[in-house]
Design a protein around this motif. Structure first.
Motif, mmCIF file in Angstrom:
data_model
loop_
_atom_site.group_PDB
_atom_site.id
_atom_site.type_symbol
_atom_site.label_atom_id
_atom_site.label_comp_id
_atom_site.label_asym_id
_atom_site.label_seq_id
_atom_site.Cartn_x
_atom_site.Cartn_y
_atom_site.Cartn_z
ATOM 1 N N ALA A 193 -1.752 4.971 0.674
ATOM 2 C CA ALA A 193 -0.944 4.472 -0.961
ATOM 3 C C ALA A 193 -0.804 4.033 -1.459
ATOM 4 N N ALA A 194 -1.406 2.377 -0.960
ATOM 5 C CA ALA A 194 -1.464 1.246 -2.508
ATOM 6 C C ALA A 194 -2.597 1.878 -3.462
ATOM 7 N N THR A 195 -3.347 2.457 -3.653
ATOM 8 C CA THR A 195 -4.536 2.668 -4.190
ATOM 9 C C THR A 195 -4.185 3.842 -5.319
ATOM 10 N N ALA A 196 -2.999 4.897 -5.010
ATOM 11 C CA ALA A 196 -2.481 5.369 -5.437
ATOM 12 C C ALA A 196 -1.554 5.356 -6.264
ATOM 13 N N ASP A 197 -1.101 4.191 -6.111
ATOM 14 C CA ASP A 197 0.448 3.582 -6.793
ATOM 15 C C ASP A 197 -0.278 2.569 -8.015
ATOM 16 N N PRO A 198 0.269 3.254 -8.864
ATOM 17 C CA PRO A 198 0.440 2.043 -10.446
ATOM 18 C C PRO A 198 0.541 0.908 -10.714
ATOM 19 N N ALA A 199 1.776 0.440 -9.636
ATOM 20 C CA ALA A 199 1.914 -0.272 -9.752
ATOM 21 C C ALA A 199 1.600 -1.885 -8.846
ATOM 22 N N SER A 200 0.590 -0.833 -8.029
ATOM 23 C CA SER A 200 0.109 -2.012 -7.102
ATOM 24 C C SER A 200 -0.977 -2.858 -7.583
ATOM 25 N N GLY B 57 -6.578 2.243 -8.305
ATOM 26 C CA GLY B 57 -7.845 2.877 -8.001
ATOM 27 C C GLY B 57 -8.483 1.697 -7.579
ATOM 28 N N LYS B 58 -8.761 1.267 -6.858
ATOM 29 C CA LYS B 58 -9.866 0.809 -6.117
ATOM 30 C C LYS B 58 -10.199 1.603 -5.182
ATOM 31 N N ASP B 59 -11.519 1.329 -3.785
ATOM 32 C CA ASP B 59 -11.806 2.211 -3.555
ATOM 33 C C ASP B 59 -11.114 1.664 -1.876
ATOM 34 N N LEU C 192 -10.933 -2.394 2.708
ATOM 35 C CA LEU C 192 -11.072 -1.680 4.696
ATOM 36 C C LEU C 192 -12.260 -3.215 5.304
ATOM 37 N N GLY C 193 -13.593 -3.602 4.654
ATOM 38 C CA GLY C 193 -14.334 -4.001 4.123
ATOM 39 C C GLY C 193 -14.340 -5.103 4.702
ATOM 40 N N ASP D 271 -3.538 -8.716 8.091
ATOM 41 C CA ASP D 271 -3.939 -9.026 7.228
ATOM 42 C C ASP D 271 -3.645 -8.288 5.741
ATOM 43 N N LEU D 272 -4.075 -7.043 6.311
ATOM 44 C CA LEU D 272 -3.726 -5.854 4.683
ATOM 45 C C LEU D 272 -2.241 -6.045 4.654
ATOM 46 N N MET D 273 -1.557 -6.015 5.640
ATOM 47 C CA MET D 273 0.026 -5.750 5.567
ATOM 48 C C MET D 273 0.512 -7.836 3.576
ATOM 49 N N LEU D 274 -0.786 -8.326 4.951
ATOM 50 C CA LEU D 274 0.589 -9.168 3.859
ATOM 51 C C LEU D 274 0.103 -9.182 2.541
ATOM 52 N N ARG D 275 -1.951 -8.770 2.492
ATOM 53 C CA ARG D 275 -2.275 -9.445 0.646
ATOM 54 C C ARG D 275 -1.654 -8.168 0.333
ATOM 55 N N LEU D 276 -1.224 -7.083 0.346
ATOM 56 C CA LEU D 276 -0.552 -5.967 -0.363
ATOM 57 C C LEU D 276 1.319 -6.171 -0.175
ATOM 58 N N GLY D 277 1.439 -7.375 0.096
ATOM 59 C CA GLY D 277 3.048 -7.515 0.326
ATOM 60 C C GLY D 277 2.799 -8.412 -0.286
ATOM 61 N N ALA D 278 4.476 -8.749 -1.073
ATOM 62 C CA ALA D 278 5.421 -9.120 -1.987
ATOM 63 C C ALA D 278 4.689 -10.769 -2.931
ATOM 64 N N TYR D 279 4.147 -11.147 -1.738
ATOM 65 C CA TYR D 279 3.448 -12.463 -2.348
ATOM 66 C C TYR D 279 1.651 -12.979 -2.177
ATOM 67 N N GLY D 280 1.372 -11.323 -1.853
ATOM 68 C CA GLY D 280 0.102 -11.300 -0.869
ATOM 69 C C GLY D 280 -0.957 -11.759 -2.553
ATOM 70 N N ASP D 281 -2.100 -12.284 -1.992
ATOM 71 C CA ASP D 281 -3.026 -12.340 -3.006
ATOM 72 C C ASP D 281 -3.592 -10.592 -3.290
ATOM 73 N N GLY D 282 -3.536 -9.972 -2.846
ATOM 74 C CA GLY D 282 -2.974 -8.658 -3.970
ATOM 75 C C GLY D 282 -5.317 -8.048 -3.667
ATOM 76 N N PHE D 283 -6.134 -8.761 -3.040
ATOM 77 C CA PHE D 283 -7.357 -8.920 -2.800
ATOM 78 C C PHE D 283 -8.029 -9.190 -3.891
#
Ligand SMILES: Nc1nc2c(c(=O)[nH]1)N[C@H]1C(S)=C(S)[C@@H](COP(=O)(O)OP(=O)(O)OC[C@H]3O[C@@H](n4cnc5c(=O)[nH]c(N)nc54)[C@H](O)[C@@H]3O)O[C@H]1N2
Ligand SMILES: Nc1nc2c(c(=O)[nH]1)N[C@H]1C(S)=C(S)[C@@H](COP(=O)(O)OP(=O)(O)OC[C@H]3O[C@@H](n4cnc5c(=O)[nH]c(N)nc54)[C@H](O)[C@@H]3O)O[C@H]1N2
Ligand code: SF4
Ligand SMILES: [Mo]
Length: 725
Positions: free
Chosen positions: A491-498, A502-504, A509-510, A523-535
């Protein structure tokens, strides 16, 4: 001696604890002064953290039923028995014969937060029950209807409000609920110190009421009348804002003039007007209502009226008013507007509507006891004790013995789990990592905290995340984590606002850290969360590693306005006057005429107690008997009841004998008995609790009495008679 930091799991305040560790054991707990949220606050329950670790009655290994007794087994053998039990019932009777009951501590464990709903779905049944329908379900329904999201629950902005109207809550003893705020007493004192006003509405002069500017005694179950009286005044005195839907609410309020409702609720009309005027005039104000108002026959209407008043006085979503928190593991920004529907299916026996994916806990007994297609034959309980916690629980206890299979994930052999065939005990909290999935959505300040296990697991212990993941796999045949992570990443990689658009997904995951699947999910939820590092998109943002580097937590600041992002209504607006609510107002109007008199029963939470399950800790039960029936001196005189004598309390549903406590803390016409007692039953293993057994308040409550919109049980306002025993 070493120290470790651990979020307290015993109530919603989520205080940071500093644990003392000697020789591989937790030997003490005090408040963590550096915790970014609780700043050192602790209560007596948090201080018994070490007793819970060492309670000799705690189960330390899985057990399976063996004749009249129990046999300790290894985990593989225990899970094999569960697999045989559950798949056997599903094969013989279909999946609808499986049921699950999720108890309150599921919101206080990482395992419950991450795995309990997946486990329930994996069973493939609509027989899903939880403590929510003996608690806050009306609030979910009201939020679902108003905001389109049952989890969008506004909380009072405690640190900044100028005026707090509190109904049916006693946070000085309960720690606060649907309002996560460590040191609630301190925050109420601070409110008054800065010139603010606190008004408490409660049939008892509680410890919270004693901190208030005004305490208003109310007839149990009548808060909706009081609040409608406030709404009526706001409209008739031209004090109300006029958002969309206000006309409809005004029309509904017409029958609830303060003079009309005053007699029903026992609060005088001038006082109701005064509340409305003060709420409208205050620089900022919040109405906050809790369990005394939700476990009542008009629970959903009351929950709705709370937010209606907040909206009409312009206090929703503004600093000092009622605001929507933003938890660190939730994405920011607007979300799909799916809306909220009630009654997507119905219970088999009583035809009760589904609410928020569940059926009312009080009807589990009917589904087990009533033969026919779809009868429940196997039950999974996780962290629950419905025999003591739900109305009609005594009868539930009887029929649990008829199940073909029952498995409980629970550290105690208690009134409920004694009926299980297999018990899977989680390790004590000092040996579990912790992150509050539930309470970030309800906290009066945004913070992020993770506690790693203070101590390693001992031989034979299994992390509760692993226990629930294995149960999920047994139920669904699928891994408990991979599909969830794949879905989130997809869902996140398909969401233009995330930030990861477009990432793999496989690459992301790795890059997750965390030693276990549960921690990688976090970790995944935090990084995609409102204050996350967004990978990497926001390098200073949150991740599991960032939290591990901050043992006292990370402060994310005061609450911020979040409308319209929180809304998930199809219209994209607040639905101020939803049709199901408007229809239920007819029932409320009718109730004015059939006003009841006579003695009614309410509950009572106590500081040194936690529902049904902490009575086995000597540090909490020490001292005089607390399972007493409080009664006003006038009523006691009239009924010939003596202080410290024994009285018999009789309801439609049952009767108990209990010590009488005569006190003017409680208003005339109302008696109060705490819930969660009634220990010492055969087959339980809790020696301390057994010697402070008490009686169960739910012997008296009525399993048929429900708030129809939410299916929530009515636990307060039960008609009773009392006589000397
Ligand atoms: N009359 C009346 N009845 C009430 C209430 C009331 O006010 N009046 N309050 C209601 C409310 S608000 C609630 S929330 C319900 C609670 O209802 P329940 O959740 O059914 O009951 P609890 O007493 O909280 O039982 C919790 C169980 O979880 C176990 N447990 C503790 N820690 C853990 C853990 O880490 N993992 C696992 N797996 N298990 C654990 C305990 O041993 C215990 O068996 O009671 C409700 N019942
Ligand atoms: N120490 C301790 N802390 C706990 C718990 C515990 O058992 N012990 N349980 C935890 C749980 S599961 C929850 S849900 C929270 C609940 O936390 P709170 O909602 O704060 O619960 P209570 O302390 O029971 O306060 C409810 C108040 O409502 C009053 N009341 C009863 N009927 C009515 C009514 O009709 N109208 C009004 N206006 N008031 C009414 C009661 O007198 C009581 O003072 O506490 C949590 N914290
Ligand atoms: S107030 Fe609640 S969270 Fe804080 S120490 Fe007490 S039980 Fe634990
Ligand atoms: Mo609760």
């Amino acid at each position: 001696m070493t120290t470790a930091y651990r979020i307290c799991p015993f109530c919603e305040a989520t205080c940071g604890l500093e644990l003392t560790i000697i020789d591989g054991r937790v030997t003490g707990a005090r408040g963590d002064r550096d915790d970014v949220f609780s700043h050192g606050f602790i209560c007596p329950k948090g201080a018994t953290f070490d007793e819970l670790e060492d309670d000799p009655d705690r189960l330390r290994a899985p057990v399976v039923r063996a004749g009249d007794g129990w046999r300790e087994v290894g985990w593989d053998e225990a899970f094999a028995a569960v697999e045989r039990g559950l798949t056997g019932v599903a094969a013989r009777h279909g999946r609808q014969a499986l049921a699950i009951y999720l108890g309150n501590p599921n919101v206080h464990t990482l395992a419950g937060g991450l795995y309990s709903s997946g486990l329930a779905k994996a069973l493939g049944t609509t027989n899903i029950y939880s403590a929510s329908t003996v608690d806050q379900m009306p609030k979910h329904v009201s939020s679902g209807l108003l905001f389109g999201d049952p989890m969008a629950i506004p909380v009072p902005d405690l640190d900044r409000t100028a005026y707090l109207l509190m109904l049916g809550a006693n946070p000085v003893e309960s720690g606060g609920s649907l309002c996560t705020a460590p040191d609630f007493p301190g925050k109420l004192k601070a409110l008054r110190k800065r010139g603010g006003t606190l008004v408490v509405v409660d049939p008892r002069r509680t410890r919270t009421a004693r901190l208030a500017d005004r305490h208003l005694g109310i007839r149990p179950g009548t808060d909706a009348y009081l609040l409608f009286g406030v709404v009526h005044t706001l409209f008739t005195e031209g004090l109300a804002a006029r958002p969309e839907g206000a006309d409809d609410v005004e029309r509904l309020s017409a029958g609830f003039a303060p003079e009309r409702v005053a007699e029903v609720c026992g609060v005088a009309a001038p006082e109701i007007r005064r509340l409305a005027r003060e709420l409208a005039a205050a620089p900022s104000a919040a109405v906050y209502a809790r369990i005394g108002t939700s476990t009542a026959e008009f629970g959903t209407l009351t929950s709705w009226l709370v937010d209606v008043v907040n909206i009409l006085t312009g206090n929703l979503d503004r600093p000092g008013g009622a605001m929507f928190p933003l938890a660190p593991h939730r994405p920011a920004g607007p979300r799909p507007r799916r809306g909220f529907r009630l009654g997507r299916w119905h219970s088999r026996v009583r035809g009760l509507p589904e609410v928020n994916g569940e059926l009312p806990a009080t009807t589990l007994v009917d589904e087990i006891a009533t033969p026919g297609e779809g009868q429940v034959r196997a039950l999974v309980t996780v962290a629950g004790n419905p025999v003591l916690s739900t109305p009609g629980g005594d009868r539930l206890g009887e029929v649990l013995g008829d199940l073909e299979f029952m498995v409980s994930v629970d550290p105690y052999l208690n009134e409920t789990t004694r009926h299980a065939h297999v018990i899977l005990p989680p390790p004590p909290p000092g040996r579990s990592g912790h992150y509050d999935i539930a309470f970030g959505d309800l906290a009066v300040r945004n913070t992020a905290r993770y506690s790693p296990p203070a101590l390693p697991l001992r031989d034979g212990e299994l992390d509760e995340c692993v226990i629930l993941a294995r149960l999920t796999r047994i139920a669904s045949g699928q891994d408990a984590d991979e599909p969830v992570m794949a879905r989130l990443l997809g869902a996140a990689t398909a969401d233009p606002a995330s930030p990861v658009h477009g990432k793999d997904p496989a690459d992301l995951l790795g890059r997750l850290t965390g030693e276990t699947p549960a921690l990688r999910r976090l970790d995944l939820m935090l990084r995609l969360g409102a204050y996350g590092d967004g990978f990497g998109a926001n390098p200073s943002g949150l991740s599991l590693e960032a939290l591990l580097d901050a043992p006292h937590g990370i402060d994310l600041g005061p609450l911020r306005s979040r409308l319209p992002d929180v809304l998930r209504t199809p219209s994209g607006r607040i639905e101020l006057c939803p049709p199901p609510i408007a229809e239920d107002v007819t029932r409320l109007s009718a109730g004015i005429e059939e006003r009841r008199t006579g003695l009614v029963l309410i509950g009572r939470r106590q500081l040194r107690s936690n529902n049904s399950w902490m009575h086995n800790l000597p540090g909490l039960v020490r001292g005089s008997n607390r399972c007493t029936l409080q009664i006003h001196p006038e009523d006691a005189d009239r009924l010939g009841l003596a202080h410290a004598g024994t009285g018999e309390v009789i309801s439609e549903n049952g009767s108990v004998e209990v010590e009488i406590e005569v006190t003017d803390e409680i208003m005339p016409g109302v008696v109060s008995l705490p819930h969660g007692w009634g220990h010492g039953r055969p087959g339980t293993r809790a020696s301390v609790a057994a010697s402070h057994a008490g009686v169960s308040a739910n012997t008296l409550t009525d399993p048929r009495a429900l708030d129809p919109l939410s299916g929530n049980a009515v636990l307060n306002g039960i008609p009773v008679r009392v006589r000397p025993a």
